[in-house]
Design a protein around this motif. Structure first.
Motif, PDB file in Angstrom:
ATOM      1  N   VAL A 156      16.042  -8.711  -9.427  1.00 29.32           N
ATOM      2  CA  VAL A 156      17.493  -8.681  -9.450  1.00 29.32           C
ATOM      3  C   VAL A 156      17.946  -7.541  -8.557  1.00 29.32           C
ATOM      4  O   VAL A 156      17.346  -6.453  -8.560  1.00 29.32           O
ATOM      5  CB  VAL A 156      18.027  -8.509 -10.898  1.00 29.32           C
ATOM      6  CG1 VAL A 156      17.597  -7.199 -11.509  1.00 29.32           C
ATOM      7  CG2 VAL A 156      19.543  -8.648 -10.931  1.00 29.32           C
ATOM      8  N   VAL A 159      19.467 -12.835 -14.720  1.00 30.87           N
ATOM      9  CA  VAL A 159      18.202 -12.344 -14.186  1.00 30.87           C
ATOM     10  C   VAL A 159      17.180 -13.481 -14.126  1.00 30.87           C
ATOM     11  O   VAL A 159      16.517 -13.676 -13.113  1.00 30.87           O
ATOM     12  CB  VAL A 159      17.659 -11.191 -15.045  1.00 30.87           C
ATOM     13  CG1 VAL A 159      16.297 -10.728 -14.524  1.00 30.87           C
ATOM     14  CG2 VAL A 159      18.641 -10.029 -15.073  1.00 30.87           C
ATOM     15  N   THR A 196      21.526  -8.773 -17.406  1.00 26.15           N
ATOM     16  CA  THR A 196      21.557  -7.296 -17.370  1.00 26.15           C
ATOM     17  C   THR A 196      22.449  -6.782 -18.489  1.00 26.15           C
ATOM     18  O   THR A 196      23.536  -7.328 -18.723  1.00 26.15           O
ATOM     19  CB  THR A 196      22.081  -6.795 -16.012  1.00 26.15           C
ATOM     20  OG1 THR A 196      23.382  -7.337 -15.769  1.00 26.15           O
ATOM     21  CG2 THR A 196      21.138  -7.201 -14.880  1.00 26.15           C
TER      22      THR A 196
END
Length: 551
Positions: free
Chosen positions: A26, A36, A77
């Protein structure tokens, strides 16, 4: 480009899922909640099963950077990620976490590579650089420049330098041991200060991002006048004489050097080239004026001369050296010192002339006439001063003493130096004169006479004789007796007696005029030392009518 990266991450994750290890990548700085990887799909898990089996993401780091989206099964994330902060000196930045399936007692390792984005521009520590070059610098000379720094990695890091300015300079970039680039400023054309005293340049550093980021620093090159003249002292050697009582803070001497150059090359500063440690604490050199100032009091007795080497140097490091000799002259600031090394407390009065009663040491710490000492004794005493060896003097008797005249002396010794005015000191010697039996008793009269009637009873007073002795103590104690011998009839000794202590003469028995009308007595006075004196006593017997007529 970002879609290609995500597609590659998905394919790689699918290949490694079979081995219990998921790998994703990422870009850094993606917003919180960004996709991700599809964990559910890569592990072959159904979405309802994810919720029922208690699937969660765990990490050993303090900050949880990733989370599992419960509805989609996507790894997303949980925080904004800054690659330069997490992996400052690591080329490949990888974060690790684990997917735990509590219902099946299984876990799967997940590695997420954080890829760099070009979010940092190259920067210089100092936005402006100052360089100084003399106009005599040869073309081709190189001067290292400050390097730029870019925390990004790969192509996004620092890639190149370029220089803009004028034709006098060019840029060379050297490769360091670690592959880093080191810029150097190269003098391409001779400088002429009269043509241009300053040169303004711009150094630009660029990275390999798309678009590229750049950082700049301004370079100011000052052309320095050629230092072709050396400072020259007005004297090769400076000699100065100062009295030791010169005031602290006084300027003793000023050294002067001149330089024919201009500006910094002609600006002269002074410093010590060679100076003893002791002298450095006494003399202060003014770097700008060359004045040598006294920092603490001088003492001729501690140091008579100091030698210094002073250097005059210009702004271009050319220099000249001169010697400074400071001679300290003596000032009469020390009084003579009299030390009694040995002395008698008493002396017999019959000591011979020249008897030593004291040994003195006299010194003066000054020099020359100021240190020359004359000694003398106060007058009126039977002593004299006699020079011995070096600075020693003896006090000796000048004649025989007489205790009966003076029994004690206070002898004052005075010392004066040769200064102007002279300094003086004194010492007092106390000396007691011991008695010697050199005086015999002396009667008050050489002849005594008395008249005494006959028939006085025994014990009657005839008269008293008196003798004195000038000596002292036992030597002055007088005792009396009647002398015996041819001049003293035995009848007199029978009739009279003298008291040994008082000298009183009394009758031992009554006198008889008809038998003896006069008596001559010899009286002796003896002191404690055996010296004697004599006197005569005439006794006349007076008649008393004690006899009747005879027919």
């Amino acid at each position: 480009r970002r879609q290609r990266v995500l597609l590659w991450g998905v394919l790689l994750a699918a290949w490694e899922a079979a081995w219990g290890q998921l790998r994703y990548s990422v870009p850094e700085e993606t917003p919180k909640g960004s996709f991700v990887g599809d964990v559910a799909k890569d592990l072959g898990l159904q979405l309802p099963a994810l919720r029922d089996r208690g699937v969660r993401i765990v990490s050993e780091s303090r900050t949880q950077y990733f989370a599992l989206h419960g509805k989609t099964g996507h790894l997303v994330t949980a925080e904004r990620i800054d690659r330069e902060q997490l992996c400052e000196s690591v080329q490949q930045c990888v974060l690790r976490c684990e997917l735990v399936v509590e219902g099946e007692m299984k876990f799967y390792g997940i590695q997420v590579e954080i890829t760099d984005i070009n979010d940092n521009a190259p920067s210089f520590r100092e936005a402006e650089m100052e360089l100084r070059m003399t106009e005599t610098t040869a073309p081709g000379a190189r001067f290292p420049l400050a390097r730029a720094h870019d925390p990004d990695s790969g192509r996004n890091s620092l890639q190149s330098y370029e220089l803009s300015g004028d034709e006098h300079f060019s840029l060379a970039v050297q490769a360091g041991p670690g592959g880093d680039q080191r810029p150097e400023l190269v003098l391409a054309k001779a400088l002429d200060r009269e043509e241009a005293a300053f040169h303004e340049l711009v150094l630009r550093a660029s990275d390999g991002g798309d678009p590229a980021r750049t950082g700049t620093a301004r370079i100011r090159v000052t052309v320095v006048d050629a230092n072709d003249n050396t400072p020259v002292f007005s004297q090769a050697e400076y000699m100065v004489r100062v009295p030791e009582d010169v005031s602290v803070g006084s300027i003793l001497v000023t050294v002067t050097a001149t330089d024919a150059d201009e500006g910094l090359n002609g600006h002269v500063k002074y410093s010590y080239q060679t100076v003893p440690v002791k002298a450095s604490k006494i003399f202060q050199l003014n770097a700008e004026t060359g004045a040598i100032t006294l920092m603490r009091s001088l003492d001729f007795e501690e140091g008579t001369s100091y030698e210094l080497e002073v250097q005059a140097h210009d702004g271009g490091d050319l220099f000249d050296i001169a010697k400074v000799v400071i001679t300290v002259t003596d000032v009469n600031d020390n009084t003579p010192e009299i030390s009694v090394r040995s002395a008698l407390n008493s002396i017999p009065e019959d000591a011979p002339s020249g008897t030593v009663v004291a040994l003195l040491h006299v010194q003066d710490r000054d020099s020359g006439a100021n240190g020359e000492v004359r000694c003398l004794l106060d007058g009126g005493v039977p002593f004299r001063l006699q020079s011995s060896h070096g600075s020693y003097y003896s006090v000796v008797t000048a004649r025989e003493l007489d205790r009966e005249q003076v029994s004690e002396y206070n002898v004052t010794v005075r010392a004066a130096d040769g200064g102007s005015p002279p300094l003086q000191s004194s010492a007092v010697l106390s000396l007691r004169v011991l008695d010697v039996n050199d005086n015999a008793p002396v009667f008050a009269q050489e002849r005594y006479s008395a008249r005494l009637a006959e028939n006085n009873a025994a014990g009657a007073l005839v008269l008293t004789v008196r003798a004195t002795d000038a000596d002292w103590g036992q030597n002055a104690r007088v005792r009396y007796r009647l002398s015996e011998g041819r001049k003293m009839p035995s009848k007199a000794l029978q009739k009279f007696v003298v008291d040994a202590e008082s000298g009183t003469i009394t009758l031992q028995e009554a006198l008889d005029y008809e038998d003896t009308r006069t008596f001559s007595l010899a009286v002796e006075a003896r002191d404690g030392g055996g010296l004697v004196a004599h006197c005569k006593v005439e006794v006349e017997v007076l008649d008393v009518n004690d006899n009747p007529p005879e027919i």
